[in-house]
Scaffold this active site. Sequence first.
Site, short mmCIF file in Angstrom:
data_model
loop_
_atom_site.label_atom_id
_atom_site.label_comp_id
_atom_site.label_asym_id
_atom_site.label_seq_id
_atom_site.Cartn_x
_atom_site.Cartn_y
_atom_site.Cartn_z
N ARG A 168 0.83 -1.21 0.00
CA ARG A 168 0.00 0.00 0.00
C ARG A 168 0.87 1.26 0.00
NH1 ARG A 168 -5.61 0.21 1.23
NH2 ARG A 168 -5.74 -1.94 1.89
N MET A 180 -12.08 4.91 -2.80
CA MET A 180 -12.41 3.71 -2.05
C MET A 180 -11.18 2.89 -1.63
SD MET A 180 -15.53 4.40 -1.85
CE MET A 180 -16.49 3.04 -1.22
N LEU A 233 -6.34 4.64 3.25
CA LEU A 233 -5.04 5.29 3.21
C LEU A 233 -4.25 4.98 4.49
CD1 LEU A 233 -6.32 8.70 1.85
CD2 LEU A 233 -4.93 7.04 0.58
N HIS A 269 -18.54 11.19 3.38
CA HIS A 269 -18.98 9.85 3.77
C HIS A 269 -20.51 9.82 3.80
CE1 HIS A 269 -18.65 5.90 5.54
NE2 HIS A 269 -19.56 6.26 6.42
N ALA A 327 -27.94 15.15 -1.62
CA ALA A 327 -27.52 16.02 -0.51
C ALA A 327 -25.99 16.18 -0.50
CB ALA A 327 -28.00 15.43 0.82
#
Length: 197
Positions: free
Chosen positions: A66, A91, A94, A110, A174
């Site tokens: 990663r 997605m 981190l 979120h 929204a």
Amino acid sequence: MSRRVAILLSGGGSNMVALVRSMTGDHPARPVLVASNDPAAGGLTRAQELGVATAAVDHRPFRGDRAAFEDALHEKLIAARPDILCLAGFMRILTPGFIARWEGRMLNIHPSLLPKYRGLNTHARAIAAGDTVAGCTVHEVTAELDDGPIRGQATVPVRSDDTAQSLAARVLTAEHRLYPAVLARFAAGDATPVTLG
Ligand code: GAR
């Protein structure tokens, strides 16, 4: 001088479109890069159509490493010299190392009213819990997943016949109002949270 904004996404990029479209006129920021971990992400095409520079770093060849993926992504980002990083449907989780490089300058959206429903399947979980109100949150990104100081929230009703899909669509609408409103304040250095009904 206007603030430079980079946007990270993994999918269709409807939040990215809302952010890019908002950054005109006397808005304190301008988009400088849209980047993705998926070279085929629809959001990259949409960004190009909006005239914004794009970059892709495919995460798959970095499987198991990663930090190496993030180093490659970081290279693309620093080349664009952003002041602010907006995660918009990005997605990939981190690492604390990446987050530390951008802490205080990175926002995420979120699809729940945090601290409720961190992680995935937020809408199904809200319906299963019998919630009558759902919504979305923009927060600063810290090392804890879907945590960090809340910069704004928008609420929507949950209807008795809602499915996860119908609720997701209402929340997404929204999101498109909330994220630009928060970014405008954040870029102006105003820490007052945005509250939308
Ligand atoms: C949005 O609903 C966003 O809140 C969510 O992904 C969707 C991306 O849509 N993000 C997360 O779930 C992050 N954990 P978009 O690509 O159309 O903006």
